[in-house]
Design a protein around this motif. Structure first.
Motif, PDB file in Angstrom:
ATOM      1  N   GLY A  71      -3.640 -32.433  58.400  1.00 12.28           N
ATOM      2  CA  GLY A  71      -2.036 -31.930  58.294  1.00 12.28           C
ATOM      3  C   GLY A  71      -1.299 -32.388  59.565  1.00 12.28           C
ATOM      4  O   GLY A  71      -0.173 -32.279  59.298  1.00 12.28           O
ATOM      5  N   ASN A  72      -1.772 -32.709  60.761  1.00 14.45           N
ATOM      6  CA  ASN A  72      -1.120 -33.105  61.696  1.00 14.45           C
ATOM      7  C   ASN A  72      -1.192 -34.636  61.891  1.00 14.45           C
ATOM      8  O   ASN A  72      -0.210 -34.982  62.961  1.00 14.45           O
ATOM      9  N   LEU A  73      -1.253 -35.154  60.831  1.00 13.91           N
ATOM     10  CA  LEU A  73      -1.000 -36.851  60.774  1.00 13.91           C
ATOM     11  C   LEU A  73      -0.169 -37.215  59.469  1.00 13.91           C
ATOM     12  O   LEU A  73      -0.152 -38.491  59.297  1.00 13.91           O
ATOM     13  N   LEU A  74       0.502 -36.331  58.881  1.00 11.44           N
ATOM     14  CA  LEU A  74       1.393 -36.582  57.838  1.00 11.44           C
ATOM     15  C   LEU A  74       2.664 -37.430  58.515  1.00 11.44           C
ATOM     16  O   LEU A  74       3.244 -36.749  59.384  1.00 11.44           O
ATOM     17  N   ASP A  75       3.261 -38.105  57.694  1.00 17.66           N
ATOM     18  CA  ASP A  75       4.771 -38.775  58.039  1.00 17.66           C
ATOM     19  C   ASP A  75       5.009 -39.156  59.534  1.00 17.66           C
ATOM     20  O   ASP A  75       6.018 -39.046  59.921  1.00 17.66           O
ATOM     21  N   LEU A  76       3.851 -39.750  60.157  1.00 20.30           N
ATOM     22  CA  LEU A  76       4.315 -40.051  61.618  1.00 20.30           C
ATOM     23  C   LEU A  76       4.489 -41.486  61.617  1.00 20.30           C
ATOM     24  O   LEU A  76       5.003 -41.766  62.727  1.00 20.30           O
ATOM     25  N   GLU A  77       4.616 -42.230  60.747  1.00 16.46           N
ATOM     26  CA  GLU A  77       5.311 -43.520  60.726  1.00 16.46           C
ATOM     27  C   GLU A  77       6.696 -43.623  61.042  1.00 16.46           C
ATOM     28  O   GLU A  77       7.225 -44.617  61.503  1.00 16.46           O
ATOM     29  N   GLN A  78       7.421 -42.654  60.766  1.00 19.50           N
ATOM     30  CA  GLN A  78       9.108 -42.583  61.036  1.00 19.50           C
ATOM     31  C   GLN A  78       9.118 -42.596  62.544  1.00 19.50           C
ATOM     32  O   GLN A  78      10.148 -43.173  62.979  1.00 19.50           O
ATOM     33  N   PHE A  79       8.178 -42.456  63.261  1.00 14.61           N
ATOM     34  CA  PHE A  79       8.178 -42.500  64.791  1.00 14.61           C
ATOM     35  C   PHE A  79       7.503 -43.515  65.407  1.00 14.61           C
ATOM     36  O   PHE A  79       7.367 -43.678  66.553  1.00 14.61           O
ATOM     37  N   GLY A  80       7.047 -44.606  64.370  1.00 12.52           N
ATOM     38  CA  GLY A  80       6.353 -45.670  64.777  1.00 12.52           C
ATOM     39  C   GLY A  80       4.919 -45.438  65.149  1.00 12.52           C
ATOM     40  O   GLY A  80       4.303 -46.329  65.819  1.00 12.52           O
ATOM     41  N   ILE A  81       4.319 -44.314  64.663  1.00  8.52           N
ATOM     42  CA  ILE A  81       2.830 -43.885  65.019  1.00  8.52           C
ATOM     43  C   ILE A  81       2.160 -44.204  63.933  1.00  8.52           C
ATOM     44  O   ILE A  81       2.206 -43.662  62.680  1.00  8.52           O
TER      45      ILE A  81
END
Length: 190
Positions: free
Chosen positions: A161-171
């Motif tokens: 759950g801590n790994l969702l939608d991180l691409e928006q920050f380039g992660i």
């Protein structure tokens, strides 16, 4: 050589999942849920302290404080394979940060006890910022604190759950199981 930023969670990745290990030995599922929803989040966001947590455990579950603290401390250990990996990343010129949901005092204590500060370029502990994973603000604080541009930014955590939608920050998110699987996931060679 391209420089990457590797961001690691603390508990369950760098240091043992102390609370999970202790709770699995001492509390039933309902009690564990109470701790996660009502106690840990309050500590993680800086509203309360670890000492308060020990008081709650003793009051709610009828345990002795010194016994709980000793048992808690017995579950604290470094995941040496991860630390060895971090040492190699830094030796290769990469940047390494810690992003943890926790009490700053507790992370400071553990990092001093196990001499871990030297492995991280920056350390972000949720209680300092009043927000915690998976709140996107916490990730943003971390990434924006670096002036340099990285070829890749990876964040590894043992909680999906801590790994969702991180691409928006380039992660690029990486679910942590162990150091060997992490190396495979990010394309590192032994």
């Amino acid at each position: 050589m391209a420089k990457n930023l590797y961001i690691f969670d603390c508990f369950g990745v760098v240091i043992s999942n102390v609370s999970g290990l202790w709770m699995n030995k001492r509390l039933n599922a309902e009690q564990q849920e109470f701790m996660c929803k009502n106690v840990f989040r309050s500590i993680d966001t800086g509203k309360t302290s670890m000492e308060w947590m020990f008081d709650i455990i003793c009051e709610k579950f009828g345990m002795q404080k010194e016994t709980v603290k000793k048992e808690w401390a017995d579950e604290e250990f470094v995941l040496t394979d991860t630390v060895d990996l971090i040492r190699k990343l830094r030796a290769n010129g990469d940047t390494v940060a810690l992003l943890s949901n926790a009490s700053k005092e507790y992370v400071d204590y553990l990092f001093d006890r196990f001499d871990l500060n030297r492995y991280f370029d920056k350390i972000f502990v949720s209680s300092v910022y009043g927000c915690a994973k998976p709140d996107k603000v916490f990730y943003e604080i971390c990434v924006k604190s670096f002036d340099e541009k990285f070829e890749n930014i990876y964040f590894t955590d043992d909680t999906p759950g801590n790994l969702l939608d991180l691409e928006q920050f380039g992660i690029k998110p990486v679910l942590f199981k162990n150091a060997k699987d992490f190396k495979k996931a990010v394309g590192l060679k032994d």
